[in-house]
Design an enzyme around this catalytic site. Structure first.
Site, mmCIF file in Angstrom:
data_model
loop_
_atom_site.group_PDB
_atom_site.id
_atom_site.type_symbol
_atom_site.label_atom_id
_atom_site.label_comp_id
_atom_site.label_asym_id
_atom_site.label_seq_id
_atom_site.Cartn_x
_atom_site.Cartn_y
_atom_site.Cartn_z
ATOM 1 N N THR A 45 0.839 -1.184 0.000
ATOM 2 C CA THR A 45 0.000 0.000 0.000
ATOM 3 C C THR A 45 0.882 1.246 0.000
ATOM 4 O OG1 THR A 45 -1.922 1.025 1.050
ATOM 5 C CG2 THR A 45 -0.381 -0.064 2.528
ATOM 6 N N LYS B 40 3.569 1.416 -3.854
ATOM 7 C CA LYS B 40 3.018 0.644 -4.976
ATOM 8 C C LYS B 40 3.882 0.746 -6.235
ATOM 9 C CE LYS B 40 -1.802 0.431 -3.571
ATOM 10 N NZ LYS B 40 -3.190 0.609 -3.966
ATOM 11 N N ASN C 48 -0.308 -3.998 -6.045
ATOM 12 C CA ASN C 48 -0.835 -4.065 -4.679
ATOM 13 C C ASN C 48 -0.747 -5.463 -4.076
ATOM 14 O OD1 ASN C 48 -3.158 -5.471 -5.583
ATOM 15 N ND2 ASN C 48 -4.433 -4.416 -4.100
ATOM 16 N N GLY D 32 -11.103 11.454 -12.311
ATOM 17 C CA GLY D 32 -9.697 11.307 -11.936
ATOM 18 C C GLY D 32 -8.943 10.520 -12.988
ATOM 19 N N ALA D 33 -7.626 10.684 -12.983
ATOM 20 C CA ALA D 33 -6.797 9.960 -13.962
ATOM 21 C C ALA D 33 -5.465 9.568 -13.329
ATOM 22 C CB ALA D 33 -6.583 10.827 -15.203
ATOM 23 N N GLY E 91 -3.354 7.003 -10.241
ATOM 24 C CA GLY E 91 -3.049 5.580 -10.068
ATOM 25 C C GLY E 91 -4.294 4.724 -9.883
ATOM 26 N N ALA E 92 -5.244 5.246 -9.128
ATOM 27 C CA ALA E 92 -6.457 4.461 -8.855
ATOM 28 C C ALA E 92 -7.196 4.162 -10.155
ATOM 29 C CB ALA E 92 -7.357 5.220 -7.890
ATOM 30 N N TYR F 176 -12.576 4.947 1.560
ATOM 31 C CA TYR F 176 -13.307 4.105 2.515
ATOM 32 C C TYR F 176 -13.339 4.786 3.887
ATOM 33 C CZ TYR F 176 -13.457 0.651 6.290
ATOM 34 O OH TYR F 176 -13.729 0.003 7.455
ATOM 35 N N GLY G 176 -15.839 2.731 -0.611
ATOM 36 C CA GLY G 176 -14.925 1.692 -1.061
ATOM 37 C C GLY G 176 -14.729 0.508 -0.125
#
Ligand code: ATR
Length: 277
Positions: free
Chosen positions: A65, A69, A90, A130-131, A133-134, A221, A243
């Site tokens: 985490t 990553k 991950n 968004g653009a 890592g997630a 989350y 999340g």
């Protein structure tokens, strides 16, 4: 000695992973341990040393985490396609001294949306905010779920465009800025994958993107009713989620990969759910 696993991050005190994997192990009767390791931030190669020490001591696999990553991606010997597109890892498994790397964040998210929230994505209109890592981690699993279209909106449109170009012609993918969303109609699923909620901010998304029968999904989350979820609710969206399900589902993917047995997730998601309001 039983099989050893760990999650590595910094800070790591907040992690739910040992609890989740401990419950999975109990449920599926696996003889294993799973601990949290605070990875060193300095010097740069100290992270690699910590992972190699864990392997030398018999470690079988690790979750990774923030902020490691990308570091884990760099040190891997082998990477899955989705980890490669994400540029981030991950989960790792150690096989004969080799590090095999995966990224289960996106599959965990799709599984939560489709199985737990019962919102199949095939043929639907999906908007991703968004653009970073997630989003890179989620994109291939999203495309595999075959929505009618996927729009990626970002403040810095170039970043979203670069991502679309990198993925190529697979699926119907479009990049845009927030202002353009005004004329794009409603979406069945809107996913907030920006880091705005971590600082209590709202991405400048127009309420017109939400559909009352649709779903608004906050990747963060345990942040309660974030400004994004609040906006969605005001827009009349019935299905709002954070999340927690993704967190447990990505863990289940890693567990199944390591142990060859898929744990049930429902009760654990319920246990970890923090009420939105
Ligand atoms: P992560 O790995 O969590 O995706 P990241 O790679 O730092 O984190 O990306 C953060 C994303 O959140 C980016 O898409 C960022 O937008 P920009 O690329 O335009 O900077 C987005 N973001 C962060 N704060 C935001 C805000 N207040 N409003 C809208 N988008 C925001």
């Amino acid at each position: 000695m039983n099989d050893r696993y760990a999650v590595i991050g910094n800070p790591i005190g907040h992690t739910k992973s040992p609890l989740i994997h401990g419950l999975f192990a109990e449920q599926t009767q696996q003889d294993m341990t799973y601990v949290a390791i605070e990875g060193p931030l300095e010097p740069a190669d100290a992270f690699d040393d910590t992972v190699r020490t864990f392997i030398a001591e018999g470690g079988k696999g690790m979750n990774v985490t923030a902020p490691f990553k990308l570091r884990a991606f760099a040190m891997a010997d082998e990477r899955s396609e989705r980890a490669s597109l994400a540029g981030a890892v991950n989960a790792m498994t150690f096989e004969n001294g080799r590090i095999v790397a995966e990224n289960f964040d996106g599959v965990g998210l799709v599984r939560d949306i489709e199985s737990n929230l019962q919102q199949p994505m095939a043929g639907k209109r999906v908007l991703v905010l968004g653009a970073g890592g997630a989003v890179r981690g989620a994109l291939l699993p999203f495309i595999a779920a075959r929505p009618a279209d996927i729009v990626i909106a970002n403040r810095h449109v170039d970043k979203a465009r670069a991502l679309v170009e990198q993925v190529g012609a697979e699926g119907s993918l479009t990049a845009c800025g927030y202002a353009e969303l005004e004329s794009m109609g409603q979406f069945d699923l809107v996913v907030n994958a920006t880091s705005a909620s971590l600082t209590g901010h709202l991405p400048p998304v127009p309420p017109s993107v939400f559909s009352a029968n649709g779903t608004a999904y906050e990747l963060a989350y345990g942040k309660g009713l974030t400004p994004f979820l609040r906006l969605a609710r005001h827009a009349g969206v019935q299905g709002i989620a954070d999340g927690v399900g993704m967190l447990v589902e990505q863990a289940a993917e890693a567990f199944a990969w390591w142990r060859g047995v898929r744990p049930r997730t429902r009760a654990i998601i319920d246990q970890l759910t923090v009420p939105l309001d």
